[in-house]
Design a protein around this motif. Structure first.
Motif, PDB file in Angstrom:
ATOM      1  N   ILE A  26      -8.112   2.013  -5.865  1.00  0.00           N
ATOM      2  CA  ILE A  26      -6.959   2.434  -6.664  1.00  0.00           C
ATOM      3  C   ILE A  26      -7.326   2.414  -8.142  1.00  0.00           C
ATOM      4  O   ILE A  26      -7.063   3.364  -8.887  1.00  0.00           O
ATOM      5  N   MET A  70       0.827  -1.209   0.000  1.00  0.00           N
ATOM      6  CA  MET A  70       0.000   0.000   0.000  1.00  0.00           C
ATOM      7  C   MET A  70       0.859   1.254   0.000  1.00  0.00           C
ATOM      8  O   MET A  70       0.600   2.209  -0.724  1.00  0.00           O
ATOM      9  N   GLU A  71       1.890   1.190   0.799  1.00  0.00           N
ATOM     10  CA  GLU A  71       2.791   2.336   0.922  1.00  0.00           C
ATOM     11  C   GLU A  71       3.450   2.650  -0.429  1.00  0.00           C
ATOM     12  O   GLU A  71       3.478   3.803  -0.877  1.00  0.00           O
ATOM     13  N   LYS A 109       1.062   3.941  -2.961  1.00  0.00           N
ATOM     14  CA  LYS A 109       0.704   5.327  -2.661  1.00  0.00           C
ATOM     15  C   LYS A 109       1.741   6.272  -3.254  1.00  0.00           C
ATOM     16  O   LYS A 109       1.416   7.282  -3.870  1.00  0.00           O
ATOM     17  N   LYS A 110       2.985   5.877  -3.090  1.00  0.00           N
ATOM     18  CA  LYS A 110       4.066   6.694  -3.629  1.00  0.00           C
ATOM     19  C   LYS A 110       3.962   6.784  -5.159  1.00  0.00           C
ATOM     20  O   LYS A 110       4.148   7.842  -5.761  1.00  0.00           O
ATOM     21  N   TRP A 152      -9.390  -1.660  -1.175  1.00  0.00           N
ATOM     22  CA  TRP A 152      -8.345  -0.684  -1.458  1.00  0.00           C
ATOM     23  C   TRP A 152      -7.942  -0.768  -2.937  1.00  0.00           C
ATOM     24  O   TRP A 152      -7.819   0.254  -3.612  1.00  0.00           O
ATOM     25  N   LEU A 207      -5.308   2.878   3.751  1.00  0.00           N
ATOM     26  CA  LEU A 207      -4.016   2.717   4.402  1.00  0.00           C
ATOM     27  C   LEU A 207      -4.185   2.703   5.900  1.00  0.00           C
ATOM     28  O   LEU A 207      -3.686   1.827   6.602  1.00  0.00           O
ATOM     29  N   MET A 222       1.279   6.485  -6.884  1.00  0.00           N
ATOM     30  CA  MET A 222       0.118   7.295  -7.252  1.00  0.00           C
ATOM     31  C   MET A 222       0.490   8.775  -7.235  1.00  0.00           C
ATOM     32  O   MET A 222       0.029   9.549  -8.066  1.00  0.00           O
ATOM     33  N   SER A 229      -8.348   5.848  -1.906  1.00  0.00           N
ATOM     34  CA  SER A 229      -7.543   4.692  -1.530  1.00  0.00           C
ATOM     35  C   SER A 229      -6.759   4.954  -0.261  1.00  0.00           C
ATOM     36  O   SER A 229      -6.477   4.052   0.505  1.00  0.00           O
ATOM     37  N   GLU A 230      -6.466   6.214  -0.015  1.00  0.00           N
ATOM     38  CA  GLU A 230      -5.610   6.505   1.133  1.00  0.00           C
ATOM     39  C   GLU A 230      -6.246   6.117   2.449  1.00  0.00           C
ATOM     40  O   GLU A 230      -5.586   5.713   3.389  1.00  0.00           O
TER      41      GLU A 230
END
Lengths: 1247, 193
Positions: free
Chosen positions: A421, A374-375, A378-379, A417, A725, A381, A721-722
């Motif tokens: 995304i 996920m991390e 996220k980056k 999630w 997290l 994205m 999506s965040e």
């Protein structure tokens, strides 16, 4: 004369040359095209002139225009003309132009064969060089076939400049004419040890290219390359070899072990970054090939990763790039070692250089875990938002999807999630990957059952929001996701909160602007939704809502009925009629909901894309066999053209067939049903049948993990999506807490049993349980699916043809000599014109080839005995290995298997292969054992050619025993050789004759087969020895002929110390080694045991070739019988006929005609009477015995051509009528001609 | 294998194109154009490798380029070639040109593309690296130039004179478009190839 040249050049100097053309083009920037077209007109004029200089100038300009994109293929013939100029300057211009614009489709290319051949054999090395360079660019299969032999001889040219070019071009020849690989390979291998580094490098280059495509055939060269690697200082060669090893190691793990050490040394020692980098790469390949886990190898990995980190941290972007590239290779097998450098790689994601960012993205793929997915996403994205170029953004998008979906969504713990995304990604404008997102949505929705509710809600929102409908649809690939959205909403409509609203959204007029295939899905799924809505309202009293829905459909659907897209139209009109009918029923208050939804009942199961292909064909099933009798041919002919408007007659006939088989069919159908019922792979329509194959977790039985309550089922609004997290973090914490509780209990029970495992970090991979379960793909594949990776192999790969086993060529117990058909064609005529006589010309060449080889056979013999020796050593060595303590565990499987193979009797594997085994297996011998052996040994083994093979010592007695065996073996070899010789040379004496006429018999079956022929004639004979000989012109040197003499021992004694001597004449001299006096004899390089024959070749230099001549000579030898030895001698006369100075040379009819027209040739003629043989036999004899080739044959008339070693042309016109043969001949040297004709006459008088 | 060697200037004008696989002229031009677009939009301080797989068949292919003053030297190679090795080869090529033309500039390449081809032919043959030793290359090139001169003999003299005169008519012809600092740091250290 000189004046004329000057005058010509003065005329010329006002022609436009290349520089003028370039200048002109630069001065006409505005109307460049117009200017160039006038220039081309000028060039066309220039090409019409006779002056070759003008033509060359014109061609030179054309070459420039070609670079600017102008087609110059119309001038191909002129290019050929310039190529054939005798001046190097022009020739080079011609070849350059040809190399720029000729290709396989250029038809004039076939005219060049002879010209190229002439240039290849030119005394000027630059003529040869230019021809080779040109040829390398435009070689065609025909050229490769015709010139392969010439190029092969150039590989042994005296000048390294030519050698290296010839070696290099062989690769192109192999590609175009794979048959040449086997015959040429031994020489290519020789060149690996050429004294000139350039030639060596070229040979390495070629073999590396070959081995890259078919590595397994080149494994046996590994020892040689290893030697080169440890000895060479040329970085280019080293890089190539190291790359080659990278390709070889996956095939032979033991090779990898042997490589690690020298490679590590190189890594430590070299200052050349390129070499360092390739070493690291190959070490990685080695580590991949060795299954990981050995402690000493983890050091190598560490070394590689360290070095790569240095590269990545370097300020030079190139090194950074390559470092990342290599890192991604390590990642595949040793992800842990790379993951520790995650910081560095994430840093590279921010690099300003796109190439580097892309490489870093590749690495991310392997760095994700359940923990950090996920991390990382996220980056990514964030990067998607920032990215300016669409290519990079698209790349990011695919990477995100790749990362998430890899190995069956292994790392995804929360599919909500993931769906969010995907939905977020749909906001990307102008991406090409809409279909990718769509397929992911479909995939997840179908395979993750628990997520369907959420997915449907999200999709409904997508359909509703309509932001995807705006913008330029055709350009914007993102609208593809609507396809998925509509389908998901329709298929899983039972999860919809408000199907009515979605239905409404799907029938908006704006939808009509979507691409056809999406509209079709909309229409179809609107019907599904309709069914759902009906069902919802059925139970309720108020029927108005249901009727409203019908009305809505009836109003909106006509829009789609008008669609230009066939499928949309068809579906829409079908559904429209259906709805109208339903409306009627509704008005009569009939309950229809159940029946309507029955239309869409049943569930779709996922099937892997390749599943169907992988179902193995059951035994006994022939898919090509007709199920029913095939319709008779006449019918099918009738049917074909009428297929569209088929009439009744053919149908009737078909019906008849069915009738006949009716009972049988019924029986089969029954049987098939039975089988299907038992066949787990047959997908049945009824859901109940699924139970039959539910041993694996099936759709119904999947233990779907209930969604954790802490995760809300629906995130209001567009999903973010965040949010997940944070939620995920909470969920995990909770889980961990639960687990800890359990663990504590366990701990108490186990006391300190597994304490270590529990302490291994806050959470390990296994601890994170996914929130949703994915239906695993394995279920989607048939159980016994064939694991085939060759699905993607390109059947047109030219390298496929080069997959030729070369090992048994390089000697072995099952040494397979080159078959006649495999030899390179030597100056034969083109195949199209080939008739039996030429075939014989071909054979002629082959015998030459065979002879050349026979001289090599001696070397082979030596090697064989050496190998024998090695094998014995190996056996002993094996013995030693068995005594040593067992190898480390991980090595075991390989080792044990190999040792079995090695210990097997040597006859089972080819000598070369076991040679390799020996070389490889010798690596891990531990030194202490050697020491232990040392005191026992007294004699060292015979010196070995490979220094890196540890020299085993061996006891005395064994050696003497071995020597005996060696002798026996040698004798055997020689016997074998004798047989072979009979086969190749003694065509005259009985059974051996077939090799000559092979080709003829096969290709000319309708004509009478040729009688066996041989050019070998008796030289001298006594009670001890018989000598037969043949003379051939030397292709490379115009003043040399080669005399091949076959010595046959007729006695029961051993013949040795044979010396061959001739009395030189002024004109002809035996070539003796330097320093020998002209009266010394030449030692025949072999001895003859009883009954054995062998061949030796002697080179003579001749000055004039116009007259035949005889040389007197003597052979002296020692006859050694059991008790005595005597000196003997045998006198002989060597007869050099004029024929022996001729070389079979093909000639094209147009060149031939030109030659005859030129008028330089003197003519002569000959009449043979009473000849009673078929014409093609006659021609074959002339070809075979007198080295002619047929240019053209028309009925009973043929033109033939040959060339002397000094370049005289000899042309024959052979006519036959009523047993009379008349030969008209022309030649530029009358006395040569007269003598040749005499010889021809003699040949035919003998039969 | 080297698939193609392209030289073009900062505006994408081709100065030399050598394809080791056959393409027709239109496709060749398209490849040159696209390669230029790919290469020209890159900054000076980025790496010299580009995945240009779509240009000349197969994803196996890479573009390796160097930029000197006004010219781009681009090699399209497959995975059998060492990336850093090819970079060095480009350097050797440029240095060789510099020696053969005595301070090479773009104009030399414009007007003597044939010579450039001949020099290249001594380095790369049919897509495979033939020679990497600069001295050896220069020896062979010089020997061929000498042969050419001797063949031209007296016949060549007037033509040379005329071409000198023609050049004199072009005072505006710039002589000093130097190819720039070719002794760019060779950090790849293939010591003395």
């Amino acid at each position: 004369m000189a004046l004329k040249i000057v005058k010509g050049s003065i005329d010329r100097m006002f022609d436009k040359n290349l520089q003028d053309l370039v200048r002109g083009i630069r001065n006409h920037k505005e109307d460049e095209a117009k200017y160039i077209s006038t220039c081309i007109d000028e060039i066309k004029q220039e090409l019409k002139q006779d002056n070759i200089a003008v033509k060359a100038n014109a061609v030179c300009k054309l070459t420039y225009l070609q670079m600017l994109g102008y087609d110059i293929s119309w001038a191909a013939f002129n290019i050929v003309e310039v190529m054939s100029s005798s001046k190097f300057t022009y020739k080079r211009i011609g070849y350059l132009a040809a190399s720029q614009c000729f290709h396989e489709g250029t038809d004039v290319i076939m005219l060049t064969t002879n010209q190229i051949r002439k240039d290849l054999s030119s005394p000027n090395q630059y003529d040869t060089g230019v021809a080779l360079t040109g040829l390398s660019c435009f070689v065609t299969p025909d050229l490769a076939r015709d010139l392969a032999n010439d190029i092969m001889t150039l590989m042994s040219h005296t000048k390294p400049y030519i050698r290296k070019k010839a070696v290099l071009i062989m690769y192109k020849v192999f590609l175009k004419y794979p048959e040449s690989l086997r015959p040429a390979f031994p020489r290519l291998k020789e060149k690996l040890e050429d004294p000139d580094p350039g030639v060596q490098s070229a040979a390495v280059n070629v073999i590396c290219e070959l081995a890259r495509r078919n590595p397994k055939n080149y494994l046996s060269l590994a020892p040689l390359f290893f030697k080169l690697m440890t000895s060479s200082t040329n970085n280019w060669v080293l890089i190539k070899i190291i790359k080659l090893f990278g390709a070889l190691t996956p095939l032979e793990p033991r090779l990898g072990k042997k490589l690690i050490e020298p490679l590590t040394n190189l890594i430590h020692s070299t200052s050349a970054m390129s070499l360092l980098y390739e070493c690291v790469n190959t070490v990685i390949a080695v580590l991949i090939s060795l299954s990981s886990g050995m402690p000493n190898h983890s050091a190598s990995i560490q070394l590689c990763v360290q070095k790569l980190r240095i590269l990545i941290e370097d300020s030079d972007q190139n090194l950074k790039y390559l470092g990342l590239l290599a890192m991604s290779k390590i990642l595949k097998t040793h992800p842990k070692s790379v993951q520790s450098h995650k910081d560095l790689i994430l840093q590279c994601l921010d690099d300003k250089d796109e190439s580097i960012r892309l490489r870093a993205l590749d690495l991310l793929y392997g760095m994700v875990s359940k923990k950090n997915l996920m991390e990382i996403v996220k980056k990514l994205m964030l990067h998607v938002d920032k990215a300016e170029g669409t290519t990079y953004r698209d790349e990011l998008l695919t990477k995100i999807i790749d990362i998430c979906s890899q190995s069956n969504y292994q790392y995804i713990t929360n599919f909500e999630w993931y769906i969010s995304i995907l939905v977020e990604l749909t906001r990307l404008e102008g991406t090409r990957h809409g279909h990718l997102i769509a397929s992911q949505m479909l995939d997840v929705a179908i395979r993750v059952k628990a997520i369907r509710g959420f997915a449907v809600a999200q999709m409904a929102m997508l359909l509703d929001s309509g932001h995807l409908l705006t913008g330029n649809m055709q350009r914007n690939g993102i609208c593809e996701v609507l396809y998925a959205a509509a389908w998901i909403c329709g298929e899983f409509s039972e999860h919809l909160d408000d199907p009515m609203q979605t239905l409404e959204a799907m029938l908006r007029p704006k939808v009509a602007s979507l691409p056809g295939h999406i509209q079709a899905v909309y229409v179809q799924n609107a019907a599904k939704l309709f069914a759902t809505v009906l069902q919802k309202h059925e139970g309720a009293t108020d029927s108005q809502a249901a009727q409203d829905t019908s009305q809505l459909l009836i109003e909106r659907l006509p829009l789609f009925v008008q669609s230009a897209n066939l499928e949309v139209q068809e579906r829409a009109s079908c559904i429209l009629q259906l709805v109208k009918y339903i409306q009627k029923l509704q008005q009569k208050d009939v309950e229809v909901a159940e029946e309507v939804s029955a239309l869409f009942a049943g569930e779709l199961n996922p099937v892997a894309p390749k599943a169907q292909k992988k179902v193995p064909v059951p035994e006994g099933l022939d898919l090509d066999a007709w199920i029913n009798e095939p319709p008779s041919e006449s019918e099918s002919e009738d049917e074909k053209p009428k297929a569209v408007f088929a009439k009744e007659e053919p149908k009737q006939s078909r019906a008849r067939h069915i009738e006949v088989d009716e009972k049988e069919l019924a029986r089969r159908r029954e049987a098939r049903k039975q089988e299907q019922a038992n066949n787990p792979f047959y997908i049945k329509s009824s859901p109940s049948s699924q139970k039959v194959y539910q041993d694996a977790p099936g759709v119904e039985h999947i233990p779907v993990v209930q969604i954790d309550l802490s995760v809300p089922l629906k995130v209001p609004g567009m999903p973010m999506s965040e949010q997940y997290l944070k939620l995920e973090e909470e969920r995990r914490q909770k889980e961990r807490a639960d687990k800890k509780k359990k663990d504590k209990k366990k701990k108490k029970r186990e006391k300190r049993g597994k304490g270590k495992r529990d302490d291994s970090g806050p959470e390990s991979e296994e601890d994170i349980t996914p929130a949703h379960q994915v239906d695993i793909v394995t279920e989607e594949m048939p159980e016994n699916a064939l694991p085939s990776d060759d699905d993607d192999k390109d059947p047109n790969d030219p390298h496929k043809a080069l997959d030729i086993d070369l090992d048994n060529l390089l000697l072995g117990n099952d040494y397979r000599p080159l078959a006649d058909s495999e030899k390179l064609p030597v100056r034969t005529h083109r195949r199209e014109v080939l008739k039996s006589p030429e075939e014989d010309g071909d054979q002629d060449g082959i015998t030459q080839e065979a002879k050349r080889r026979s001289s090599k056979e001696k070397k082979e013999k030596d090697r064989k005995s050496k190998e024998e020796e090695k094998k014995k050593k190996k056996k002993k060595h094996k013995h030693v290995v068995e005594e040593e303590p067992p190898e480390p565990l991980s090595e075991e499987p390989v080792q044990s298997e190999e040792s079995a193979e090695v210990a097997a009797p040597p006859t089972s594997t080819s000598a070369e292969a076991s040679d390799l085994d020996f070389w490889l297996s010798s690596a891990p011998v531990p030194p202490p054992i050697k020491e232990a052996l040392a005191p026992k040994t007294s004699v060292a083994a015979a010196p070995d050619s490979e220094p890196d093979v540890p020299k085993d010592a061996e006891p005395d007695e064994e050696k003497s025993l071995k020597n005996k065996k060696k002798k026996q073996k040698k004798e055997k070899d020689e016997k074998k050789k004798k047989k072979r010789h009979h086969h190749h040379h003694h065509h005259g004496d009985g059974g051996g004759g077939d090799s000559v006429q092979n080709g003829t018999v096969e290709e000319e079956e309708e004509e009478e087969p040729l009688p066996p022929m041989s050019n070998y004639c008796l030289l001298a004979e006594n009670s001890y020895i018989k000598m037969v000989y043949d003379i051939q012109g030397n292709l490379q040197d115009g003043s040399q002929v080669v005399v091949s003499v076959i010595f046959e021992n007729k006695s029961n004694s051993f013949l040795k110390s044979m010396e061959f001597n001739v009395l030189d004449s002024l004109n002809s001299k035996l070539q003796r080694p330097e320093g020998a006096s002209p009266h010394d004899g030449l030692v025949v390089p072999f001895q003859l045991p009883p009954g054995v024959s062998n061949e030796a070749r002697f080179v003579f230099s001749v000055q004039s070739i116009v007259m035949p001549q005889k040389l007197k000579g003597t052979l002296t030898f020692i006859v050694k019988s059991e008790d005595s030895s005597t000196h003997e001698k045998l006198d002989f006369k060597l007869h050099f006929t004029c024929t022996s100075y001729l070389i079979t040379t093909p000639c094209y009819s147009d060149a031939y005609a030109k030659l005859l027209e030129s008028g330089d040739l003197k003519s002569s003629s000959l009449k043979l009477e009473g000849l009673n043989m078929p014409f093609h036999h006659l021609l074959a004899r002339i070809c075979f015995h007198h080295h002619f080739s047929v240019v053209e044959r028309i009925d009973s008339c043929a033109s033939m051509y040959s060339r002397s070693i000094q370049g005289h042309h000899v042309c024959l016109l052979v006519k036959t009528a009523n047993q009379t043969v008349s030969i008209d001949a022309k030649c530029d040297e009358p006395s040569l001609l007269a003598n040749v004709l005499d010889e021809i006459k003699q040949t035919f008088s003998q039969c | 294998m080297i698939k193609a060697i392209l030289i073009f200037n900062n505006h994408g004008k081709p100065r030399l194109s050598k394809f080791y696989e056959h393409y027709n002229e239109d496709i060749e031009q398209q490849i040159i154009r696209e390669t230029f677009h790919l290469v020209s939009k890159r900054d000076e301080n980025v790496c010299n490798f580009l995945e240009g797989g779509l240009l000349i068949g197969g994803s196996d292919n890479k573009l390796i380029y160097r930029h000197y003053a006004t010219l781009y030297f681009v090699f399209c190679v497959d995975s059998a070639e060492s990336e850093l090795g090819i970079l060095d080869l480009i350097q050797v090529f440029v240095e060789t040109l510099d020696k053969c033309f005595e301070n090479v500039c773009e104009l030399d390449l414009i007007f003597h593309v044939d010579k450039v081809h001949h020099i290249l032919a001594e380095m790369v043959m049919g897509g495979m690296v033939l020679e990497t030793n600069m001295n050896e290359i220069i020896t062979q090139v010089d020997a061929q130039v000498k042969m050419e001169r001797s063949e031209a003999g007296i016949a060549g003299a007037p033509a040379r004179a005329v071409s000198a005169v023609k050049n004199m008519n072009l005072p505006e012809m710039p002589k000093n478009i130097n190819i720039g600092d070719i002794s760019i740091k060779v950090n790849l250290l293939l010591q003395r190839l």
